[in-house]
Write a protein that holds these residues in place. Structure first.
Motif, PDB file in Angstrom:
ATOM      1  N   UNK A 168       0.828  -1.210   0.000  1.00  0.00           N
ATOM      2  CA  UNK A 168       0.000   0.000   0.000  1.00  0.00           C
ATOM      3  C   UNK A 168       0.857   1.252   0.000  1.00  0.00           C
ATOM      4  N   UNK A 169       1.901   1.265   0.823  1.00  0.00           N
ATOM      5  CA  UNK A 169       2.817   2.410   0.879  1.00  0.00           C
ATOM      6  C   UNK A 169       3.446   2.667  -0.488  1.00  0.00           C
ATOM      7  N   UNK A 170       3.942   1.638  -1.129  1.00  0.00           N
ATOM      8  CA  UNK A 170       4.589   1.806  -2.430  1.00  0.00           C
ATOM      9  C   UNK A 170       3.597   2.246  -3.507  1.00  0.00           C
ATOM     10  N   UNK A 171       2.378   1.704  -3.471  1.00  0.00           N
ATOM     11  CA  UNK A 171       1.358   2.086  -4.451  1.00  0.00           C
ATOM     12  C   UNK A 171       0.895   3.533  -4.270  1.00  0.00           C
ATOM     13  N   UNK A 172       1.112   4.095  -3.098  1.00  0.00           N
ATOM     14  CA  UNK A 172       0.669   5.467  -2.837  1.00  0.00           C
ATOM     15  C   UNK A 172       1.683   6.514  -3.257  1.00  0.00           C
ATOM     16  N   UNK A 173       2.842   6.086  -3.740  1.00  0.00           N
ATOM     17  CA  UNK A 173       3.900   7.030  -4.110  1.00  0.00           C
ATOM     18  C   UNK A 173       3.893   7.306  -5.611  1.00  0.00           C
ATOM     19  N   UNK A 174       3.860   8.591  -5.956  1.00  0.00           N
ATOM     20  CA  UNK A 174       3.778   8.997  -7.360  1.00  0.00           C
ATOM     21  C   UNK A 174       5.005   8.578  -8.168  1.00  0.00           C
ATOM     22  N   UNK A 175       6.195   8.659  -7.592  1.00  0.00           N
ATOM     23  CA  UNK A 175       7.410   8.286  -8.327  1.00  0.00           C
ATOM     24  C   UNK A 175       7.421   6.788  -8.647  1.00  0.00           C
ATOM     25  N   UNK A 176       6.970   5.981  -7.713  1.00  0.00           N
ATOM     26  CA  UNK A 176       6.920   4.538  -7.940  1.00  0.00           C
ATOM     27  C   UNK A 176       5.862   4.210  -8.986  1.00  0.00           C
TER      28      UNK A 176
END
Length: 140
Positions: A12-20
């Motif tokens: 969830x944390x990674x999916x919430x990041x625009x750069x990722x």
């Protein structure tokens, strides 16, 4: 209260990041690539999976623990895979005491260097790094 799901919280944390998500859209998965995703490889995707490790809370009675996680970033080339790994690393190691989903995560730190290679089953380019996560054991 349910036991905290640190894999889902990290996804969830990674999916919430625009750069990722600029690099891999919403292709961030827990434990393994889904079958329909594997059919579309090689392309940018991340898999977060548990990998054991030593607990810093061993012998205590605190309701927190550390979990070692492996991050495997895939890409069309090893260079692309490593760019995705670096973007994910920045997100993970910047986190300090935050609730993601229902999981309180205190910190995420690198648990060593990184490596790259090709997946043994599909020969897909990947970059790999392990992280140590300190988190609450119960959902908040």
């Amino acid at each position: 209260m349910d036991e905290a799901d640190i894999i889902t919280a990290t996804v969830t944390l990674l999916k919430s990041d625009a750069a990722v998500t600029a690099l891999c859209a919403d292709r961030v998965f827990g434990d393994e690539l889904p079958n329909d995703e594997a059919a579309a490889m090689p392309r940018a995707a991340i898999v977060v999976r548990a990998s054991g490790g030593t607990s810093i809370a061993a012998g205590s009675f605190i309701q927190h623990d550390t979990q070692r996680l492996d991050l495997v970033a895939y890409g069309a080339t090893k260079f692309d895979a490593d760019a995705l790994r670096r973007a994910a690393r920045r997100v993970l190691t910047a986190l300090r005491r935050r609730v993601i989903g229902n999981v309180l995560i205190h910190w995420i730190e690198s648990a060593g260097g990184f490596s790259s290679g090709r997946d043994r089953d599909g020969a897909w380019p990947y970059a790999f790094q392990s992280f140590q996560v300190f988190h609450a054991l119960q959902e908040v």
